[in-house]
Write a protein that holds these residues in place. Sequence first.
Motif, PDB file in Angstrom:
ATOM      1  N   GLN A  91       0.685  -1.525  -0.236  1.00 24.79           N
ATOM      2  CA  GLN A  91      -0.181   0.234   0.037  1.00 24.79           C
ATOM      3  C   GLN A  91       0.855   1.250  -0.319  1.00 24.79           C
ATOM      4  O   GLN A  91       0.750   2.341  -0.733  1.00 24.79           O
ATOM      5  N   THR A  97      -1.764   1.209 -10.186  1.00 23.66           N
ATOM      6  CA  THR A  97      -1.537   0.140 -11.004  1.00 23.66           C
ATOM      7  C   THR A  97      -2.885  -0.895  -9.808  1.00 23.66           C
ATOM      8  O   THR A  97      -2.994  -0.663  -8.340  1.00 23.66           O
ATOM      9  N   ASN A  98      -3.618  -1.921 -10.670  1.00 24.25           N
ATOM     10  CA  ASN A  98      -4.535  -2.801  -9.747  1.00 24.25           C
ATOM     11  C   ASN A  98      -3.361  -4.195  -9.738  1.00 24.25           C
ATOM     12  O   ASN A  98      -4.501  -5.333  -9.827  1.00 24.25           O
ATOM     13  N   GLN A 117      -2.511  -9.655  -6.720  1.00 17.95           N
ATOM     14  CA  GLN A 117      -3.546  -9.472  -7.139  1.00 17.95           C
ATOM     15  C   GLN A 117      -3.716  -8.428  -8.376  1.00 17.95           C
ATOM     16  O   GLN A 117      -2.435  -8.007  -9.526  1.00 17.95           O
ATOM     17  N   TYR A 118      -5.069  -9.382  -8.662  1.00 17.24           N
ATOM     18  CA  TYR A 118      -5.105  -9.170 -10.461  1.00 17.24           C
ATOM     19  C   TYR A 118      -6.666  -8.235 -10.027  1.00 17.24           C
ATOM     20  O   TYR A 118      -7.386  -9.179  -9.934  1.00 17.24           O
ATOM     21  N   ASP A 119      -6.903  -6.908 -10.245  1.00 20.18           N
ATOM     22  CA  ASP A 119      -8.199  -6.228  -9.818  1.00 20.18           C
ATOM     23  C   ASP A 119      -8.384  -6.653  -8.102  1.00 20.18           C
ATOM     24  O   ASP A 119      -8.082  -6.928  -7.880  1.00 20.18           O
ATOM     25  N   GLN A 120     -10.045  -7.709  -8.011  1.00 19.31           N
ATOM     26  CA  GLN A 120     -10.309  -8.158  -6.953  1.00 19.31           C
ATOM     27  C   GLN A 120      -9.852 -10.058  -7.219  1.00 19.31           C
ATOM     28  O   GLN A 120     -11.082 -10.408  -6.251  1.00 19.31           O
ATOM     29  N   THR A 146      -7.926  -8.011   2.596  1.00 17.56           N
ATOM     30  CA  THR A 146      -8.113  -7.686   1.317  1.00 17.56           C
ATOM     31  C   THR A 146      -9.835  -7.520   0.971  1.00 17.56           C
ATOM     32  O   THR A 146     -10.754  -8.195   1.604  1.00 17.56           O
ATOM     33  N   CYS A 148     -11.086  -9.266  -1.834  1.00 15.40           N
ATOM     34  CA  CYS A 148     -10.897  -9.623  -3.363  1.00 15.40           C
ATOM     35  C   CYS A 148     -12.034 -10.437  -3.067  1.00 15.40           C
ATOM     36  O   CYS A 148     -13.210 -10.705  -2.159  1.00 15.40           O
ATOM     37  N   ILE A 183      -6.599  -5.297 -16.672  1.00 13.08           N
ATOM     38  CA  ILE A 183      -6.148  -4.502 -15.282  1.00 13.08           C
ATOM     39  C   ILE A 183      -5.818  -3.390 -16.107  1.00 13.08           C
ATOM     40  O   ILE A 183      -5.886  -2.773 -17.475  1.00 13.08           O
ATOM     41  N   GLU A 185      -2.855  -0.132 -15.840  1.00 14.37           N
ATOM     42  CA  GLU A 185      -0.979  -0.433 -15.210  1.00 14.37           C
ATOM     43  C   GLU A 185      -0.243   1.365 -15.809  1.00 14.37           C
ATOM     44  O   GLU A 185      -0.535   1.323 -16.792  1.00 14.37           O
TER      45      GLU A 185
END
Length: 401
Positions: A91, A97-98, A117-120, A146, A148, A183, A185
């Motif tokens: 963090q 980026t996600n 992590q790729y988005d959720q 998270t 997620c 995603i 970036e």
Amino acid sequence: MSTVIQLKSGKERAALKRHPWIYSNAIESVYGKAYPGATVTVQDHRGAFIAKGSFSPSSQIRVRLLTWNESEPIDHVFFKNRIRAALAHRQAWVKNTNAVRLIFGESDGLPGLVVDQYDQVLVCQFLFAGMDYWKKTIVEVLVELTQCKTIVERSDAAVRQREGLEPTTGILFGELKEALVKINEGGVLYTVDVLQGHKTGFYIDQRDNRAMVSGLARDKTVLNMFCYTGGFSLAALYGGASHVTSVDSSGEALNLAKSQQKLNQFADSRADWIDADAFKMLTEFRKEGRQFDIVVLDPPKFAPSAHHLDKALRAYKEINRAGMQLVKPGGYFLTFSCSGAVDVPLFEKTIAQASYEAMSHVEEKTLDFRLIKRLSSGADHPLLMSFPEGDYLKGLLLERI
Ligand code: SAH
């Protein structure tokens, strides 16, 4: 009574310096039950406490150490603390980026565990028996800490075999409606195939280097060798490259790359995707007299272990020599190695040799390179000082002068 691993005399040094691996040949005796994932106490030959770890009976790396604090139990709280610290680090460091490596094994005090992590969607790799044992706990903690929606397991890396573990993939939490996860970036949209893609789907480790290429690319021509799904290519197009040529021998990876070009609305005419052998294409471009402002060379791991080192170094030298000859005067050459067995000094020596050979092959004798920047993976791949093995990705940005 917990299981005790007693080390041979003189074999405790690495563990005392906090190297997290105990090799089978360092072990004198095992007292108590030692099943896969058992928490064991590691002692020196006199019986003094060194650390606690997790046991892996089929691996050469018999124990991976988890704590050097005798009073810290290995339990739910332990994993929660480690995972919370890993998330806090990302963090603080990873913005815009996600797609983030949330947990990088040994470097986060969780040997053999990778979580991306790729988005959720989270994608996990449990790479040794000791971590596999804690899977349920780790998933619970990840869900708790998270936001997620889904957790996918991609424990299909070759190293699992050496651990006596079957390749395992599947959904550990939630549901995966779509294996292609989008995603963003730094403004570039990518599609990550979390079920079929390499590793966990994407080369998150090249994020900073992609951003650098993007920053250099305006009005430039770019060649991206071993492009996979076009990470560097799309970053270059986003940065305003006039044209990007990308080469890979995987048709599937190229199809995904092309679909991302559309997704980002980059004009068709700005990119060529070539399904071919990179070694052949390098020769071909040379024959055609083609040169580019920026050449990126990010090949697969040529040296999976130290046994393959000589052959790997020859291959690195050959492609780098060929790649350098395709760089225009004043242009840039980015070269990488993700072979753990090739360390930074060896890699730099190999590239220096390649540049010398490239120079002596060019008629005009004007080809020379200078080092602008040493490259590595981003802040979400921190490197534990006691664990140099974690430093697998290395690269150089050279300028042709
Ligand atoms: N640079 C990529 C990652 C490269 S992974 C990125 O940043 O995303 C290595 C790639 O090399 C894989 O996509 C694999 O398909 C490709 N590859 C392996 N051997 C090859 C060869 N001989 N010729 C062309 N591509 C090859």
